[in-house]
Design a protein around this motif. Structure first.
Motif, PDB file in Angstrom:
ATOM      1  N   GLU A   1       0.794  -1.195  -0.093  1.00 24.00           N
ATOM      2  CA  GLU A   1      -0.076   0.099   0.202  1.00 24.00           C
ATOM      3  C   GLU A   1       0.924   1.229   0.082  1.00 24.00           C
ATOM      4  N   VAL A   2       1.904   1.173   0.775  1.00 19.47           N
ATOM      5  CA  VAL A   2       2.720   2.484   0.869  1.00 19.47           C
ATOM      6  C   VAL A   2       4.279   2.103  -0.129  1.00 19.47           C
ATOM      7  N   ASP A   3       4.827   0.994   0.042  1.00 21.00           N
ATOM      8  CA  ASP A   3       5.908   0.622  -0.674  1.00 21.00           C
ATOM      9  C   ASP A   3       5.539  -0.607  -1.249  1.00 21.00           C
ATOM     10  N   ALA A   4       5.858  -0.706  -2.680  1.00 20.63           N
ATOM     11  CA  ALA A   4       5.766  -1.911  -3.448  1.00 20.63           C
ATOM     12  C   ALA A   4       6.449  -2.943  -2.791  1.00 20.63           C
ATOM     13  N   GLY A   5       5.987  -4.066  -2.882  1.00 19.23           N
ATOM     14  CA  GLY A   5       6.579  -5.096  -2.266  1.00 19.23           C
ATOM     15  C   GLY A   5       6.754  -5.503  -0.873  1.00 19.23           C
ATOM     16  N   VAL A   6       5.998  -4.547  -0.169  1.00 17.73           N
ATOM     17  CA  VAL A   6       6.321  -4.515   1.474  1.00 17.73           C
ATOM     18  C   VAL A   6       5.073  -4.802   2.293  1.00 17.73           C
ATOM     19  N   TRP A   7       5.303  -5.900   2.707  1.00 21.08           N
ATOM     20  CA  TRP A   7       3.931  -6.560   3.818  1.00 21.08           C
ATOM     21  C   TRP A   7       4.149  -6.022   5.222  1.00 21.08           C
ATOM     22  N   GLY A   8       3.097  -5.563   5.930  1.00 24.65           N
ATOM     23  CA  GLY A   8       3.307  -5.310   7.273  1.00 24.65           C
ATOM     24  C   GLY A   8       2.028  -5.487   7.912  1.00 24.65           C
TER      25      GLY A   8
END
Length: 241
Positions: free
Chosen positions: A185-192
């Motif tokens: 959602e904020v940075d591509a490829g980053v899950w949180g």
């Protein structure tokens, strides 16, 4: 940018310059500062000269950045912050257990601000730099923080244009679940995954966020969420003592 008001003090003008420099994460030219602060040129240069004289702003080749006194303030904040102190050891343990990065995030003036960070030791890792801020709009951290704001504070952040039934329903779902999850959602490829932290009186004071490359943790979401939830609960208990 400064809010519309009949009278804005010199202190407010100086603070909006400092806040603008802090939020950008890079040196800014005077032209960029003019556009971002809404100050007149004469007022901007007057504030910059005062801030440079005190050491809050540093000028290099016509670009302005937070100065050495700002670092002293940051050090003092770290030393005095009860939230950072109480969360730090648990964050280290979570980063070691999960092998992923862990951040401590708070809401300030419509921004999600990272006040502490423990990075993964893996070569491919996610990072939300300490001091970085993003608007309270997208991502697990932002939505977790918004979901646990008092109604008046949430209305002030969202304004009339963003209070959609879909977003309000999503925030209600986050409160019920006890955590927020996002992917790219904020940075591509980053899950949180982000879990609220509570102090005395069950007041939310921030969020604990575990972040990882999406490709590495595919199929591993439940245990990572559980790790973050358990860690956040321990931090909240220590904050409530």
């Amino acid at each position: 940018m400064l809010p519309d008001a009949p009278a804005v003090s010199a202190v407010d003008r100086a603070l909006v310059v400092l806040a603008t420099l802090a939020q950008q994460g890079r040196p800014l030219t005077a032209v960029e500062l003019l556009g971002r602060t809404g100050l007149s040129q004469s007022t901007l240069y007057r504030q910059l000269n005062s801030l440079k004289r005190w050491g809050f702003v540093l000028e290099t080749d016509g670009r302005y950045a937070p100065g050495p006194l700002s670092l002293q303030l940051a050090l003092g904040y770290d030393m005095a912050s009860h939230l950072v102190q109480q969360a730090r050891q648990e964050m280290l343990m979570l980063a070691q257990q999960s092998q992923e990065s862990v951040g401590l995030v708070v809401a300030v003036n419509g921004q999600a601000v990272c006040i502490d960070m423990v990075e993964s030791r893996q070569a491919l890792r996610c990072s939300f730099e300490k001091g970085r801020s993003v608007p309270l709009e997208k991502g697990a951290s932002a939505k977790c923080l918004m979901a646990h704001m008092p109604a008046a504070a949430l209305s002030a952040v969202l304004g009339p244009d963003r209070q959609s039934p879909e977003l309000l329903a999503e925030l209600a779902g986050i409160r019920k679940a006890g955590f927020a999850v996002s992917d790219s959602e904020v940075d591509a490829g980053v899950w949180g995954v982000s879990v609220p932290l509570f102090a005395m009186g069950q007041q939310a004071v921030g969020a604990l966020t575990l972040m990882a490359p999406s490709v590495r943790i595919e199929g591993k979401h439940p245990p990572l969420i559980q790790m973050a939830v358990v860690t956040a609960a321990r931090i909240s208990r220590s904050l409530s003592r």
